[in-house]
Design an enzyme around this catalytic site. Structure first.
Site, PDB file in Angstrom:
ATOM      1  N   LYS A 154       0.841  -1.209   0.000  1.00 48.22           N
ATOM      2  CA  LYS A 154       0.000   0.000   0.000  1.00 48.22           C
ATOM      3  C   LYS A 154       0.868   1.248   0.000  1.00 48.22           C
ATOM      4  O   LYS A 154       1.808   1.353   0.771  1.00 48.22           O
ATOM      5  CB  LYS A 154      -0.885   0.012   1.254  1.00 48.22           C
ATOM      6  CG  LYS A 154      -1.832  -1.164   1.330  1.00 48.22           C
ATOM      7  CD  LYS A 154      -2.562  -1.186   2.659  1.00 48.22           C
ATOM      8  CE  LYS A 154      -1.641  -1.447   3.829  1.00 48.22           C
ATOM      9  NZ  LYS A 154      -2.354  -1.688   5.091  1.00 48.22           N
TER      10      LYS A 154
ATOM     11  N   THR B 259      -7.501   9.889   7.965  1.00 48.18           N
ATOM     12  CA  THR B 259      -7.061   8.666   7.286  1.00 48.18           C
ATOM     13  C   THR B 259      -6.737   7.541   8.261  1.00 48.18           C
ATOM     14  O   THR B 259      -6.192   6.518   7.863  1.00 48.18           O
ATOM     15  CB  THR B 259      -5.805   8.936   6.436  1.00 48.18           C
ATOM     16  OG1 THR B 259      -4.793   9.464   7.309  1.00 48.18           O
ATOM     17  CG2 THR B 259      -6.075   9.916   5.315  1.00 48.18           C
TER      18      THR B 259
ATOM     19  N   GLY C 184      -6.981   4.325  10.026  1.00 50.81           N
ATOM     20  CA  GLY C 184      -7.764   3.110   9.800  1.00 50.81           C
ATOM     21  C   GLY C 184      -7.952   2.739   8.341  1.00 50.81           C
ATOM     22  O   GLY C 184      -8.645   1.762   8.040  1.00 50.81           O
ATOM     23  N   THR C 185      -7.313   3.476   7.436  1.00 45.57           N
ATOM     24  CA  THR C 185      -7.460   3.116   6.009  1.00 45.57           C
ATOM     25  C   THR C 185      -6.959   1.695   5.741  1.00 45.57           C
ATOM     26  O   THR C 185      -7.562   0.956   4.973  1.00 45.57           O
ATOM     27  CB  THR C 185      -6.658   4.082   5.110  1.00 45.57           C
ATOM     28  OG1 THR C 185      -5.379   4.288   5.693  1.00 45.57           O
ATOM     29  CG2 THR C 185      -7.357   5.411   4.926  1.00 45.57           C
ATOM     30  N   GLY C 186      -5.849   1.348   6.397  1.00 42.44           N
ATOM     31  CA  GLY C 186      -5.247   0.028   6.150  1.00 42.44           C
ATOM     32  C   GLY C 186      -6.157  -1.093   6.626  1.00 42.44           C
ATOM     33  O   GLY C 186      -6.399  -2.075   5.899  1.00 42.44           O
ATOM     34  N   CYS C 187      -6.686  -0.943   7.854  1.00 41.79           N
ATOM     35  CA  CYS C 187      -7.570  -1.973   8.411  1.00 41.79           C
ATOM     36  C   CYS C 187      -8.813  -2.098   7.541  1.00 41.79           C
ATOM     37  O   CYS C 187      -9.303  -3.208   7.256  1.00 41.79           O
ATOM     38  CB  CYS C 187      -8.011  -1.605   9.828  1.00 41.79           C
ATOM     39  SG  CYS C 187      -6.629  -1.272  10.919  1.00 41.79           S
TER      40      CYS C 187
HETATM   41  N1  LIG Z   1      -5.333  10.341   1.417  1.00 38.83           N
HETATM   42  C1  LIG Z   1      -5.668   9.229   0.771  1.00 38.83           C
HETATM   43  N2  LIG Z   1      -6.482   9.278  -0.320  1.00 38.83           N
HETATM   44  C2  LIG Z   1      -6.846   8.147  -0.971  1.00 38.83           C
HETATM   45  N3  LIG Z   1      -6.428   6.929  -0.611  1.00 38.83           N
HETATM   46  C3  LIG Z   1      -5.610   6.822   0.460  1.00 38.83           C
HETATM   47  C4  LIG Z   1      -5.183   7.949   1.209  1.00 38.83           C
HETATM   48  N4  LIG Z   1      -4.379   7.519   2.224  1.00 38.83           N
HETATM   49  C5  LIG Z   1      -4.328   6.175   2.121  1.00 38.83           C
HETATM   50  N5  LIG Z   1      -5.037   5.743   1.047  1.00 38.83           N
HETATM   51  C6  LIG Z   1      -5.271   4.358   0.625  1.00 38.83           C
HETATM   52  O1  LIG Z   1      -5.734   3.667   1.766  1.00 38.83           O
HETATM   53  C7  LIG Z   1      -5.263   2.328   1.770  1.00 38.83           C
HETATM   54  C8  LIG Z   1      -4.462   2.060   3.047  1.00 38.83           C
HETATM   55  O2  LIG Z   1      -3.157   2.536   2.837  1.00 38.83           O
HETATM   56  P1  LIG Z   1      -2.156   3.092   3.932  1.00 38.83           P
HETATM   57  O3  LIG Z   1      -0.819   3.119   3.293  1.00 38.83           O
HETATM   58  O4  LIG Z   1      -2.690   4.364   4.489  1.00 38.83           O
HETATM   59  O5  LIG Z   1      -2.273   1.933   5.021  1.00 38.83           O
HETATM   60  P2  LIG Z   1      -1.865   1.905   6.530  1.00 38.83           P
HETATM   61  O6  LIG Z   1      -0.684   2.774   6.795  1.00 38.83           O
HETATM   62  O7  LIG Z   1      -1.757   0.489   6.896  1.00 38.83           O
HETATM   63  O8  LIG Z   1      -3.144   2.547   7.238  1.00 38.83           O
HETATM   64  P3  LIG Z   1      -3.467   2.590   8.819  1.00 38.83           P
HETATM   65  O9  LIG Z   1      -3.505   4.031   9.185  1.00 38.83           O
HETATM   66  O10 LIG Z   1      -4.785   1.953   8.975  1.00 38.83           O
HETATM   67  O11 LIG Z   1      -2.409   1.803   9.482  1.00 38.83           O
HETATM   68  C9  LIG Z   1      -4.437   2.206   0.490  1.00 38.83           C
HETATM   69  O12 LIG Z   1      -5.272   1.717  -0.527  1.00 38.83           O
HETATM   70  C10 LIG Z   1      -4.018   3.623   0.208  1.00 38.83           C
HETATM   71  O13 LIG Z   1      -3.692   3.823  -1.145  1.00 38.83           O
HETATM   72  C1  LIG Z   2      -5.611  -1.647  17.247  1.00 34.22           C
HETATM   73  C2  LIG Z   2      -5.012  -1.088  16.015  1.00 34.22           C
HETATM   74  N1  LIG Z   2      -4.855  -1.900  14.952  1.00 34.22           N
HETATM   75  C3  LIG Z   2      -4.311  -1.420  13.816  1.00 34.22           C
HETATM   76  C4  LIG Z   2      -3.899  -0.107  13.726  1.00 34.22           C
HETATM   77  C5  LIG Z   2      -3.252   0.394  12.454  1.00 34.22           C
HETATM   78  O1  LIG Z   2      -3.895   1.416  11.916  1.00 34.22           O
HETATM   79  C6  LIG Z   2      -4.084   0.718  14.855  1.00 34.22           C
HETATM   80  N2  LIG Z   2      -3.713   2.015  14.854  1.00 34.22           N
HETATM   81  N3  LIG Z   2      -4.639   0.198  15.966  1.00 34.22           N
HETATM   82 MG   LIG Z   3      -1.813  -0.306   8.703  1.00 30.28          MG
END
Ligand SMILES: Nc1ncnc2c1ncn2[C@@H]1O[C@H](COP(=O)(O)OP(=O)(O)OP(=O)(O)O)[C@@H](O)[C@H]1O
Ligand SMILES: Cc1ncc(CO)c(N)n1
Ligand SMILES: [Mg+2]
Length: 596
Positions: free
Chosen positions: A279, A312, A314-317
């Site tokens: 990602k 943003t 929680g986007t990854g989860c």
């Molecule tokens: N500002 C944004 N606009 C559009 N898409 C985004 C944006 N930020 C993240 N994404 C998308 O969201 C998804 C999660 O990516 P990201 O790299 O943010 O994950 P992460 O760091 O694991 O997130 P988390 O904050 O949950 O840990 C990917 O598909 C990424 O391209």
């Molecule tokens: C509990 C938990 N899981 C995953 C993430 C990653 O976003 C977070 N910040 N907190």
């Molecule tokens: Mg993440």
């Protein structure tokens, strides 16, 4: 029909399932990979459905499978339907005689992750994403975090034994289609999970290798890396690291470009997962949000515009849970990832301006779309008092646009607007509806669309008005949801009763007087109107040939649920709509004074 045979649930024998087709042909071992002993009929049915969705059966998803002694499982469309067979005939290969089709299995994701007290990420994000995608989500909690929009204040890891107990509770009783993992804070927990998955295999395993929160707090330290590489990743159908996590899995290589992401995806694929999604949410200097997907053969870049928002967290989860949810519904991996990416973009976009918390990274809101409906002002029967219905022919005749007509009616005091635009093409109608809606919202006047539920949905209008020959009101209600306004034209007490049963909010009754606006329309007169009003459980608006000269006579019928009059020509087939509306409003106010 395929039959699963030799599955004795309660015996001590190990579980061997053989597949036999209607011609008695047996299917050999590879079709039944490591099959554990089932603990119940539903567990066994689930195990068989796993084989169906992961093996050679995949191209033939509609094949019903019969599991002796008495459960048949058909994978249809999005869900497995279990047919509990009440009576089975002697001949194993014959069709069951009677089936109970009432049990519908919902797609189900189990998330094994940490709790986020701020509810932007972790377990809470997973539940919301699955719920929004129509998938059931069960939860095994690995850690409880004290977390908010400013960062992570504390982490309390759940003891390994208790993670194991939660896993057993869910997997043995309510087998999920897909397991999705998030925060796995210790090697012991990773190992426990892998052990459980061997005992209770699932259709797909989605691994989000959560390590560090965006605020920089460690959620799972480097000690878990070995168990990830050696045990969990080789079992995964997809792993979804962000840039930092991909780098950590590869021993710290720097990742700064899309080319770096591609090499990383390939190198992580070599560890064993079937697919990798690196990602790029945090890719420096990237205008788009680009993720790189590798399936072992081909690379795909998934791009979406970068939404400018602090929300943003929680986007990854959310992304990983949505992939899991789509897989649980039966999607192939590539389409599951595509849908998940689009979903994240959409949620980010419609929650980009929400303000929750004082920190620098806010949560997304998956259900905001639902809330905007809920927060709309509820329908008030008094809105029916002066009900203005536009007419395209009259607008054309007087050279005004739909929007101008609506503006003028509101200025004159109309309390609700219906767009009845029979001659306008769909594209133009939609644009006009959106423009009218803006004006109506400013003035707190509800906007309804006549007949066209597509236009009502697309414009997010407040509701629709339908006639007896349009789509049934209960179908409209199912499409529009619980909050939107539905009005139905009714000439008889029977119509009124049906509208009530179907979930309408009001009825329009007429034509009270003869009218040119509607051809072949039977006039019911004041008596007909009164009969409908007296029997109706819903508020009524009178319609048909009503204007300045006869509005008082209508309102003086004095039946309590007659709330107002709906008017077309008397407002819009005139030079100045505002003046006519104002005059009619005075007449109506006068009539209520007299009535009181
Ligand atoms: N500002 C944004 N606009 C559009 N898409 C985004 C944006 N930020 C993240 N994404 C998308 O969201 C998804 C999660 O990516 P990201 O790299 O943010 O994950 P992460 O760091 O694991 O997130 P988390 O904050 O949950 O840990 C990917 O598909 C990424 O391209
Ligand atoms: C509990 C938990 N899981 C995953 C993430 C990653 O976003 C977070 N910040 N907190
Ligand atoms: Mg993440």
């Amino acid at each position: 029909m395929l039959y699963a045979t030799n599955c004795r649930i309660s015996s001590e024998e190990s579980q061997v399932i053989r597949w036999v087709d209607s011609h008695g042909q047996k299917y050999p071992y590879p079709w039944t990979p490591h099959f554990p002993k089932a603990s119940s009929i539903s567990h066994m049915a689930h195990l068989c459905s796993q084989v169906l969705s992961t093996s050679f059966f995949t191209p033939k998803p509609q094949i019903p499978v019969l599991l002796s002694p008495g459960v048949a499982c058909i994978k249809s469309f999005h869900q497995y339907r279990f047919l509990h067979i009440k009576a089975m005939q002697e001949d194993k290969f014959s069709t069951p005689t009677s089936c109970d089709e009432s049990k519908v299995r919902v797609p189900h994701v189990l998330t094994v992750a940490g709790s986020d007290s701020g509810a932007g990420a972790g377990i809470q994000a997973d539940i919301k994403a699955c719920a929004a995608r129509g998938v059931y989500c069960s939860t095994v909690i690995t850690a409880v975090t004290a977390q908010n929009t400013a960062g992570v204040q504390g982490v309390n890891v759940v003891p390994e034994d208790f993670v194991a107990e939660q896993l057993r509770s869910v997997l043995s009783d309510m087998p999920p289609n897909v397991v999705k993992t998030g925060m796995l804070p210790s090697t012991g927990i990773v190992k426990t999970l892998c052990q459980s998955l061997k005992e209770f295999p699932v259709q797909a395993l989605v691994v989000d290798p959560v390590m560090v929160s965006t605020s920089g707090h460690t959620l799972a330290g480097p000690s878990i890396l070995d168990s990830f590489r050696e045990e969990l990743l080789p079992m995964a159908d997809i792993v979804t690291p962000n840039l930092k996590e991909a780098s950590a899995l590869l021993g710290g290589v720097p990742l700064e470009t899309i080319a770096d992401m591609r090499s990383a995806a390939k190198a992580i694929h070599d560890i064993g997962p079937r697919n990798v999604l690196v990602k790029g949410g945090d890719l420096p200097a990237s205008l788009d949000a680009v993720d790189v997907f590798y399936d072992g053969n081909d690379f795909y870049e998934f791009r979406s515009s970068r939404i400018m928002t602090p929300n943003t967290h929680g986007t990854g989860c959310t992304l990983a849970s949505t992939v899991a949810a789509e897989l649980a519904k039966g999607s192939q991996m590539l389409s599951a990832v595509k849908v998940a990416k689009r979903y994240v973009e959409a949620v980010l976009s419609y929650s980009k301006n929400i303000a929750i918390g004082g920190g620098c990274q806010g949560p997304m809101d998956h259900l905001l779309k639902l809330k905007s409906n809920v927060q709309r002002r509820p329908f008030d029967p008094c809105d029916l008092f002066l009900y203005a219905v536009t007419d395209s022919r009259m607008n054309k005749k007087w050279g005004r646009s739909i929007v101008d007509a609506v503006k003028a009616a509101i200025e004159g005091g109309a309390s609700i607007i219906q767009l009845r635009e029979k001659e306008v093409e769909t594209g133009g109608f939609l644009e006009a509806a959106k423009a009218c809606l803006k004006i109506c919202r400013v003035h707190g006047v509800p906007l309804l669309i006549n007949d066209r539920i597509d236009v009502a949905l697309a414009s997010d209008a407040d509701g629709i008005h339908i006639g007896q020959s349009d789509m049934p009101a209960h179908v409209a209600r199912a499409l529009l949801g619980p909050d939107k306004i539905i009005g139905v034209s009714c000439k008889t007490p029977e119509h009124a009763q049906q509208a009530w049963i179907d979930g309408a909010d009001y009825i329009g009754s007429g034509g009270v007087y003869p009218t040119n606006t509607k051809e072949n329309n039977k006039t019911i007169g004041l008596d007909g109107l009164k009969t409908v009003c007296v029997s109706s459980k819903l508020p009524v608006v009178a319609i048909g040939g009503i204007g300045m000269s006869n509005a008082q006579a209508v309102m003086r019928l004095g039946v309590p649920n007659l709330k107002g009059v709906a008017v077309v020509s008397a407002l819009f087939d005139r030079e100045c709509v505002t003046t006519e509306t104002r005059k009619l409003l005075e007449v109506l106010k006068e009539s209520t004074k007299i009535a009181n």
